[in-house]
Design a protein around this motif. Structure first.
Motif, PDB file in Angstrom:
ATOM      1  N   GLY A  15      45.829  58.947  38.043  1.00 25.94           N
ATOM      2  CA  GLY A  15      46.506  58.997  39.359  1.00 25.94           C
ATOM      3  C   GLY A  15      45.497  58.188  40.382  1.00 25.94           C
ATOM      4  N   MET A  16      44.189  58.172  40.117  1.00 24.18           N
ATOM      5  CA  MET A  16      43.551  57.090  41.287  1.00 24.18           C
ATOM      6  C   MET A  16      43.903  55.756  41.171  1.00 24.18           C
ATOM      7  SD  MET A  16      40.320  54.942  41.127  1.00 24.18           S
ATOM      8  CE  MET A  16      40.301  55.388  39.199  1.00 24.18           C
ATOM      9  N   LEU A  17      44.317  55.378  39.913  1.00 26.39           N
ATOM     10  CA  LEU A  17      44.680  53.983  39.773  1.00 26.39           C
ATOM     11  C   LEU A  17      46.060  53.604  40.224  1.00 26.39           C
ATOM     12  CD1 LEU A  17      43.630  53.195  36.058  1.00 26.39           C
ATOM     13  CD2 LEU A  17      42.855  52.081  37.846  1.00 26.39           C
ATOM     14  N   GLU A  18      46.862  54.598  40.272  1.00 27.10           N
ATOM     15  CA  GLU A  18      48.100  54.407  40.951  1.00 27.10           C
ATOM     16  C   GLU A  18      48.270  54.252  42.370  1.00 27.10           C
ATOM     17  OE1 GLU A  18      50.774  57.722  39.156  1.00 27.10           O
ATOM     18  OE2 GLU A  18      50.257  56.884  37.303  1.00 27.10           O
ATOM     19  N   MET A  19      47.230  55.274  43.027  1.00 19.53           N
ATOM     20  CA  MET A  19      47.063  55.266  44.408  1.00 19.53           C
ATOM     21  C   MET A  19      46.263  54.035  44.732  1.00 19.53           C
ATOM     22  SD  MET A  19      46.087  59.105  45.500  1.00 19.53           S
ATOM     23  CE  MET A  19      44.567  59.045  44.647  1.00 19.53           C
ATOM     24  N   VAL A  20      45.379  53.375  44.116  1.00 19.31           N
ATOM     25  CA  VAL A  20      44.627  52.092  44.166  1.00 19.31           C
ATOM     26  C   VAL A  20      45.905  51.110  44.388  1.00 19.31           C
ATOM     27  CG1 VAL A  20      43.027  50.163  43.580  1.00 19.31           C
ATOM     28  CG2 VAL A  20      42.471  52.622  43.784  1.00 19.31           C
ATOM     29  N   ALA A  21      46.725  50.911  43.196  1.00 17.60           N
ATOM     30  CA  ALA A  21      47.582  49.713  43.088  1.00 17.60           C
ATOM     31  C   ALA A  21      48.794  49.787  44.363  1.00 17.60           C
ATOM     32  CB  ALA A  21      48.502  50.005  41.937  1.00 17.60           C
ATOM     33  N   ALA A  22      49.017  51.232  44.724  1.00 16.74           N
ATOM     34  CA  ALA A  22      49.836  51.145  46.102  1.00 16.74           C
ATOM     35  C   ALA A  22      49.103  50.850  47.205  1.00 16.74           C
ATOM     36  CB  ALA A  22      50.508  52.725  46.158  1.00 16.74           C
ATOM     37  N   ASP A  23      47.925  51.019  47.382  1.00 17.54           N
ATOM     38  CA  ASP A  23      47.419  50.744  48.605  1.00 17.54           C
ATOM     39  C   ASP A  23      47.108  49.153  48.560  1.00 17.54           C
ATOM     40  OD1 ASP A  23      47.038  53.256  49.503  1.00 17.54           O
ATOM     41  OD2 ASP A  23      44.913  53.536  48.893  1.00 17.54           O
ATOM     42  N   VAL A  24      46.626  48.671  47.268  1.00 14.82           N
ATOM     43  CA  VAL A  24      46.433  46.951  47.586  1.00 14.82           C
ATOM     44  C   VAL A  24      47.825  46.490  47.797  1.00 14.82           C
ATOM     45  CG1 VAL A  24      45.971  45.244  45.897  1.00 14.82           C
ATOM     46  CG2 VAL A  24      44.673  47.209  45.821  1.00 14.82           C
TER      47      VAL A  24
END
Length: 172
Positions: A15-24
């Motif tokens: 979940g954190m990776l998905e949020m980081v990817a969306a933010d980037v």
């Protein structure tokens, strides 16, 4: 079927990776200049299947390159258990272009031998060392030695928890 701690940790990381990817992706589209984004990885993440696949897939879904991602692995995970799975995964991640930061360096598990055998791009000196930094004391000798060693090994050093101008000057 019971959910294990490893399963929970893997789901949190995903979940954190998905949020980081969306933010980037959002930052890139907005033209926001940034150097990198650090992603903390736990011991459980190394035991939940190929970590590189999970990271690269999460980033690919948002069309985000690997280059700005730095994986932060605490010293206790990186060095503490002498775990061959962790060492193999770190080598695979690094070989695929991800940068590795050794977080909380100096908190009890440091082994200079590991700096020769497992790749690391950045050493993050734990803030507990920075808090005690004083000109002429033993802490200065440790910092100077560590920074000199890292420089010779082409490893970047980040000192965490700099809160005063004096600390900044001493580390400079």
């Amino acid at each position: 079927q019971a959910t294990t701690d490893v399963d929970v940790a893997a789901k949190l990381t995903q979940g954190m990776l998905e949020m980081v990817a969306a933010d980037v992706r959002s930052w890139l589209e907005s033209g926001i200049a940034f150097q990198h984004v650090g992603v903390n990885i736990s011991s459980a993440d190394f035991h939940s299947g190929p970590l590189y696949d999970r990271i690269s897939q999460a980033l690919a879904r948002e069309n985000v390159p690997l280059k700005p991602v730095i994986l932060e692995v605490t010293e206790s995970v990186y060095l503490g258990q002498n775990d061959p799975v962790v060492a193999q995964e770190i080598k695979a991640l690094w070989a695929n272009g991800l940068r590795i930061a050794l977080d909380d360096f100096g908190t009890g598990f440091a082994s200079l031998t590991h700096l020769l055998t497992v790749p690391v791009d950045i050493i993050k000196i734990d803030k507990s060392f920075v808090e005690q930094l004083r000109l002429g004391d033993r802490g200065m000798a440790i910092h100077e030695g560590l920074i000199g060693l890292a420089k010779k090994l082409a490893i970047r050093v980040i000192a965490e928890g700099i809160e005063t101008e004096d600390q900044g000057r001493l580390l400079e």
